[in-house]
Design a protein around this motif. Structure first.
Motif, PDB file in Angstrom:
ATOM      1  N   GLU A  21       0.844  -1.194   0.000  1.00  0.00           N
ATOM      2  CA  GLU A  21       0.000   0.000   0.000  1.00  0.00           C
ATOM      3  C   GLU A  21       0.884   1.252   0.000  1.00  0.00           C
ATOM      4  N   PRO A  22       0.513   2.264  -0.778  1.00  0.00           N
ATOM      5  CA  PRO A  22       1.320   3.484  -0.856  1.00  0.00           C
ATOM      6  C   PRO A  22       1.627   4.129   0.492  1.00  0.00           C
ATOM      7  N   LYS A  23       0.656   4.163   1.399  1.00  0.00           N
ATOM      8  CA  LYS A  23       0.893   4.797   2.701  1.00  0.00           C
ATOM      9  C   LYS A  23       1.901   4.006   3.540  1.00  0.00           C
ATOM     10  N   VAL A  24       1.952   2.699   3.370  1.00  0.00           N
ATOM     11  CA  VAL A  24       2.929   1.876   4.079  1.00  0.00           C
ATOM     12  C   VAL A  24       4.327   2.192   3.547  1.00  0.00           C
ATOM     13  N   VAL A  25       4.462   2.262   2.225  1.00  0.00           N
ATOM     14  CA  VAL A  25       5.753   2.571   1.615  1.00  0.00           C
ATOM     15  C   VAL A  25       6.189   3.978   2.044  1.00  0.00           C
ATOM     16  N   GLN A  26       5.267   4.916   2.033  1.00  0.00           N
ATOM     17  CA  GLN A  26       5.565   6.289   2.464  1.00  0.00           C
ATOM     18  C   GLN A  26       6.132   6.287   3.883  1.00  0.00           C
ATOM     19  N   SER A  27       5.497   5.533   4.756  1.00  0.00           N
ATOM     20  CA  SER A  27       5.943   5.447   6.153  1.00  0.00           C
ATOM     21  C   SER A  27       7.337   4.826   6.255  1.00  0.00           C
ATOM     22  N   LEU A  28       7.553   3.733   5.538  1.00  0.00           N
ATOM     23  CA  LEU A  28       8.865   3.074   5.567  1.00  0.00           C
ATOM     24  C   LEU A  28       9.971   3.977   5.027  1.00  0.00           C
ATOM     25  N   MET A  29       9.635   4.778   4.031  1.00  0.00           N
ATOM     26  CA  MET A  29      10.617   5.675   3.429  1.00  0.00           C
ATOM     27  C   MET A  29      10.858   6.920   4.284  1.00  0.00           C
ATOM     28  N   GLY A  30       9.922   7.207   5.180  1.00  0.00           N
ATOM     29  CA  GLY A  30      10.067   8.386   6.040  1.00  0.00           C
ATOM     30  C   GLY A  30       9.675   9.687   5.364  1.00  0.00           C
ATOM     31  N   HIS A  31       8.821   9.595   4.341  1.00  0.00           N
ATOM     32  CA  HIS A  31       8.386  10.795   3.627  1.00  0.00           C
ATOM     33  C   HIS A  31       7.158  11.397   4.294  1.00  0.00           C
ATOM     34  N   SER A  32       7.139  12.709   4.434  1.00  0.00           N
ATOM     35  CA  SER A  32       5.973  13.360   5.026  1.00  0.00           C
ATOM     36  C   SER A  32       4.857  13.529   4.004  1.00  0.00           C
ATOM     37  N   ASN A  33       5.196  13.499   2.730  1.00  0.00           N
ATOM     38  CA  ASN A  33       4.214  13.700   1.677  1.00  0.00           C
ATOM     39  C   ASN A  33       4.201  12.493   0.735  1.00  0.00           C
ATOM     40  N   ILE A  34       3.034  11.940   0.485  1.00  0.00           N
ATOM     41  CA  ILE A  34       2.897  10.760  -0.369  1.00  0.00           C
ATOM     42  C   ILE A  34       3.365  11.032  -1.795  1.00  0.00           C
ATOM     43  N   SER A  35       3.249  12.286  -2.252  1.00  0.00           N
ATOM     44  CA  SER A  35       3.669  12.597  -3.624  1.00  0.00           C
ATOM     45  C   SER A  35       5.181  12.414  -3.801  1.00  0.00           C
ATOM     46  N   THR A  36       5.967  12.613  -2.757  1.00  0.00           N
ATOM     47  CA  THR A  36       7.408  12.362  -2.838  1.00  0.00           C
ATOM     48  C   THR A  36       7.654  10.894  -3.122  1.00  0.00           C
ATOM     49  N   THR A  37       6.961  10.037  -2.391  1.00  0.00           N
ATOM     50  CA  THR A  37       7.120   8.596  -2.575  1.00  0.00           C
ATOM     51  C   THR A  37       6.688   8.169  -3.968  1.00  0.00           C
ATOM     52  N   LEU A  38       5.526   8.646  -4.399  1.00  0.00           N
ATOM     53  CA  LEU A  38       4.961   8.206  -5.677  1.00  0.00           C
ATOM     54  C   LEU A  38       5.631   8.835  -6.892  1.00  0.00           C
ATOM     55  N   ASN A  39       5.966  10.105  -6.806  1.00  0.00           N
ATOM     56  CA  ASN A  39       6.445  10.815  -7.993  1.00  0.00           C
ATOM     57  C   ASN A  39       7.968  10.861  -8.141  1.00  0.00           C
ATOM     58  N   ILE A  40       8.681  10.701  -7.063  1.00  0.00           N
ATOM     59  CA  ILE A  40      10.147  10.788  -7.136  1.00  0.00           C
ATOM     60  C   ILE A  40      10.811   9.428  -6.956  1.00  0.00           C
ATOM     61  N   TYR A  41      10.336   8.631  -6.011  1.00  0.00           N
ATOM     62  CA  TYR A  41      11.027   7.392  -5.662  1.00  0.00           C
ATOM     63  C   TYR A  41      10.519   6.145  -6.359  1.00  0.00           C
ATOM     64  N   THR A  42       9.394   6.227  -7.011  1.00  0.00           N
ATOM     65  CA  THR A  42       8.840   5.046  -7.657  1.00  0.00           C
ATOM     66  C   THR A  42       9.052   5.133  -9.163  1.00  0.00           C
ATOM     67  N   HIS A  43       9.566   4.055  -9.743  1.00  0.00           N
ATOM     68  CA  HIS A  43       9.846   4.015 -11.174  1.00  0.00           C
ATOM     69  C   HIS A  43       9.152   2.802 -11.787  1.00  0.00           C
ATOM     70  N   VAL A  44       8.702   2.943 -13.021  1.00  0.00           N
ATOM     71  CA  VAL A  44       8.023   1.860 -13.714  1.00  0.00           C
ATOM     72  C   VAL A  44       9.026   1.186 -14.643  1.00  0.00           C
ATOM     73  N   LEU A  45       9.150  -0.124 -14.491  1.00  0.00           N
ATOM     74  CA  LEU A  45      10.040  -0.873 -15.365  1.00  0.00           C
ATOM     75  C   LEU A  45       9.417  -1.035 -16.743  1.00  0.00           C
ATOM     76  N   GLU A  46      10.246  -1.115 -17.774  1.00  0.00           N
ATOM     77  CA  GLU A  46       9.783  -1.234 -19.150  1.00  0.00           C
ATOM     78  C   GLU A  46       8.761  -2.363 -19.345  1.00  0.00           C
ATOM     79  N   GLU A  47       9.068  -3.542 -18.766  1.00  0.00           N
ATOM     80  CA  GLU A  47       8.155  -4.682 -18.979  1.00  0.00           C
ATOM     81  C   GLU A  47       6.794  -4.470 -18.328  1.00  0.00           C
ATOM     82  N   LYS A  48       6.718  -3.579 -17.342  1.00  0.00           N
ATOM     83  CA  LYS A  48       5.430  -3.294 -16.692  1.00  0.00           C
ATOM     84  C   LYS A  48       4.610  -2.292 -17.502  1.00  0.00           C
ATOM     85  N   ARG A  49       5.259  -1.520 -18.362  1.00  0.00           N
ATOM     86  CA  ARG A  49       4.560  -0.506 -19.153  1.00  0.00           C
ATOM     87  C   ARG A  49       3.694  -1.132 -20.237  1.00  0.00           C
ATOM     88  N   MET A  50       4.047  -2.294 -20.669  1.00  0.00           N
ATOM     89  CA  MET A  50       3.366  -2.909 -21.818  1.00  0.00           C
ATOM     90  C   MET A  50       2.226  -3.783 -21.413  1.00  0.00           C
TER      91      MET A  50
END
Length: 113
Positions: free
Chosen positions: A84-113
């Motif tokens: 869950e995004p909020k769990v990842v946010q907590s583990l990463m220590g980010h105060s804002n969920i957008s930091t976790t989702l927009n900066i730290y999360t990347h989509v692998l090529e095989e997942k895009r298709m």
């Protein structure tokens, strides 16, 4: 290691359960980790160069890596296994969920298709 060093073990009580420590129990700084990553990168580069000479091909380039890269990898892998995004946010220590989702999360090529 902790037992064999006894009183020479340097880690304080609150940092006593760290996974990555120096040979004396001190926390590893990013500089220590970077030095080890550089050693590994150099070995990989040398191996690839040797293989390229043997096969008469161009060596594959191995990108240089920084310790901070592992935070991005960790966040991405958490989402890939369905955390869950909020769990990842907590583990990463980010105060804002957008930091976790927009900066730290990347989509692998095989997942895009």
């Amino acid at each position: 290691m902790k037992k064999s060093l006894g009183k020479r073990w340097r880690a304080s009580e609150e940092l006593g359960d760290l996974v990555f420590v120096t040979g004396m129990g001190s926390p590893c700084t990013r500089y220590i980790v970077q030095k080890e990553i550089n050693k590994i990168t150099k070995r990989i580069t040398e191996r690839r160069a040797l293989e390229a000479v043997k096969n008469n091909t161009e060596p594959e380039v191995f990108r240089h890596a920084h310790p901070h890269l592992f935070r991005h990898t960790f966040a991405t892998r958490c989402f890939e296994v369905g955390m869950e995004p909020k769990v990842v946010q907590s583990l990463m220590g980010h105060s804002n969920i957008s930091t976790t989702l927009n900066i730290y999360t990347h989509v692998l090529e095989e997942k895009r298709m």
